[in-house]
Design a protein around this motif. Structure first.
Motif, mmCIF file in Angstrom:
data_model
loop_
_atom_site.group_PDB
_atom_site.id
_atom_site.type_symbol
_atom_site.label_atom_id
_atom_site.label_comp_id
_atom_site.label_asym_id
_atom_site.label_seq_id
_atom_site.Cartn_x
_atom_site.Cartn_y
_atom_site.Cartn_z
ATOM 1 N N LYS A 194 14.620 -28.445 81.017
ATOM 2 C CA LYS A 194 15.002 -27.579 79.905
ATOM 3 C C LYS A 194 13.866 -26.626 79.588
ATOM 4 C CE LYS A 194 18.231 -30.352 77.255
ATOM 5 N NZ LYS A 194 18.445 -31.058 76.021
ATOM 6 N N SER A 195 12.652 -27.126 79.625
ATOM 7 C CA SER A 195 11.496 -26.331 79.281
ATOM 8 C C SER A 195 11.302 -25.206 80.292
ATOM 9 C CB SER A 195 10.283 -27.241 79.234
ATOM 10 O OG SER A 195 9.114 -26.500 79.289
ATOM 11 N N SER A 196 11.447 -25.487 81.587
ATOM 12 C CA SER A 196 11.259 -24.446 82.589
ATOM 13 C C SER A 196 12.405 -23.460 82.553
ATOM 14 C CB SER A 196 11.090 -25.051 83.974
ATOM 15 O OG SER A 196 12.321 -25.558 84.431
ATOM 16 N N SER A 197 13.610 -23.954 82.260
ATOM 17 C CA SER A 197 14.770 -23.067 82.150
ATOM 18 C C SER A 197 14.605 -22.151 80.947
ATOM 19 C CB SER A 197 16.030 -23.910 82.028
ATOM 20 O OG SER A 197 17.108 -23.126 81.627
ATOM 21 N N SER A 198 14.142 -22.711 79.859
ATOM 22 C CA SER A 198 13.938 -21.936 78.648
ATOM 23 C C SER A 198 12.818 -20.932 78.861
ATOM 24 C CB SER A 198 13.634 -22.904 77.520
ATOM 25 O OG SER A 198 12.905 -22.321 76.510
ATOM 26 N N LYS A 199 11.801 -21.355 79.572
ATOM 27 C CA LYS A 199 10.690 -20.477 79.858
ATOM 28 C C LYS A 199 11.147 -19.318 80.746
ATOM 29 C CE LYS A 199 5.908 -20.847 81.380
ATOM 30 N NZ LYS A 199 4.909 -21.685 81.995
ATOM 31 N N ALA A 200 11.971 -19.626 81.730
ATOM 32 C CA ALA A 200 12.485 -18.595 82.639
ATOM 33 C C ALA A 200 13.357 -17.617 81.867
ATOM 34 C CB ALA A 200 13.274 -19.231 83.779
ATOM 35 N N ARG A 201 14.141 -18.163 80.968
ATOM 36 C CA ARG A 201 15.013 -17.288 80.157
ATOM 37 C C ARG A 201 14.180 -16.385 79.264
ATOM 38 N NH1 ARG A 201 19.148 -21.685 78.091
ATOM 39 N NH2 ARG A 201 20.085 -22.140 80.083
ATOM 40 N N SER A 202 13.191 -16.944 78.622
ATOM 41 C CA SER A 202 12.381 -16.123 77.723
ATOM 42 C C SER A 202 11.617 -15.065 78.508
ATOM 43 C CB SER A 202 11.444 -16.975 76.876
ATOM 44 O OG SER A 202 10.458 -17.576 77.661
#
Length: 184
Positions: free
Chosen positions: A19-27
């Protein structure tokens, strides 16, 4: 089993890390999109500013060109007016020179009776030809029109060389009892 679970948990996908890497990629993606949007807006604003500057420069150049054309047409109009004034002054000078010449010629004619102009035309008022050239009428007709003389008085007051051939015939008729102009 506990060891296996731990192992699987340790080796398997970590949902919070995922979730953290996905959220980071999205941001990061959103940040890149915002940066691209801001850079597009800046580029559009810069292009609009350049277009406006170009339009202003063209407008100024056109106004300058128009004012130069106006100045040129005013200058041409002033030159034409000046030229027509010069022409009018020259015509006036020429006219007064002709009048002065005519006045001098008439004064010279009255002071010396044997005058001829440069073209050989006589203006000697003591001859029939010179009198006709000067006044446009014979001496007898001139006396009738200006001095109020009758035909017989005017014809008898002049020598024969100052009478036209027709006037000489009329004088002869009057002297011999006939009527002038074929009257009976």
């Amino acid at each position: 089993m506990l060891g296996l679970t731990l192992l699987l948990t340790a080796c398997g996908p970590n949902p919070s890390a995922s979730k953290s890497s996905s959220s980071k990629a999205r941001s990061e993606s959103v940040a890149k999109a915002k940066a691209a949007s801001v850079s597009k807006r800046k580029a559009k604003a810069k292009a609009a500013s350049i277009a406006k500057t170009k339009a202003d420069n063209e407008s100024k150049a056109k106004a300058s060109s128009q004012s130069a054309a106006d100045a040129s047409s005013k200058s041409a109009a002033q030159a034409a007016a000046s030229s027509s004034n010069v022409a009018a002054q020259q015509a006036s000078s020429s006219s007064s020179a002709v009048q002065q010449s005519n006045t001098q010629q008439q004064a010279a004619q009255s002071s010396s009776p044997n005058i001829q102009n440069q073209s050989g035309i006589s203006y000697d008022t003591n001859t029939l030809t010179g009198f006709l050239n000067t006044y446009g009428v014979s001496p007898a007709l001139y006396k009738m029109q200006h001095d109020g003389m009758s035909a017989k008085e005017a014809l008898n007051s002049l020598p024969d060389e100052m009478l036209t051939f027709g006037e000489q015939q009329t004088k002869w008729q009057l002297d011999h009892g006939g009527k002038p102009d074929g009257q009976q």
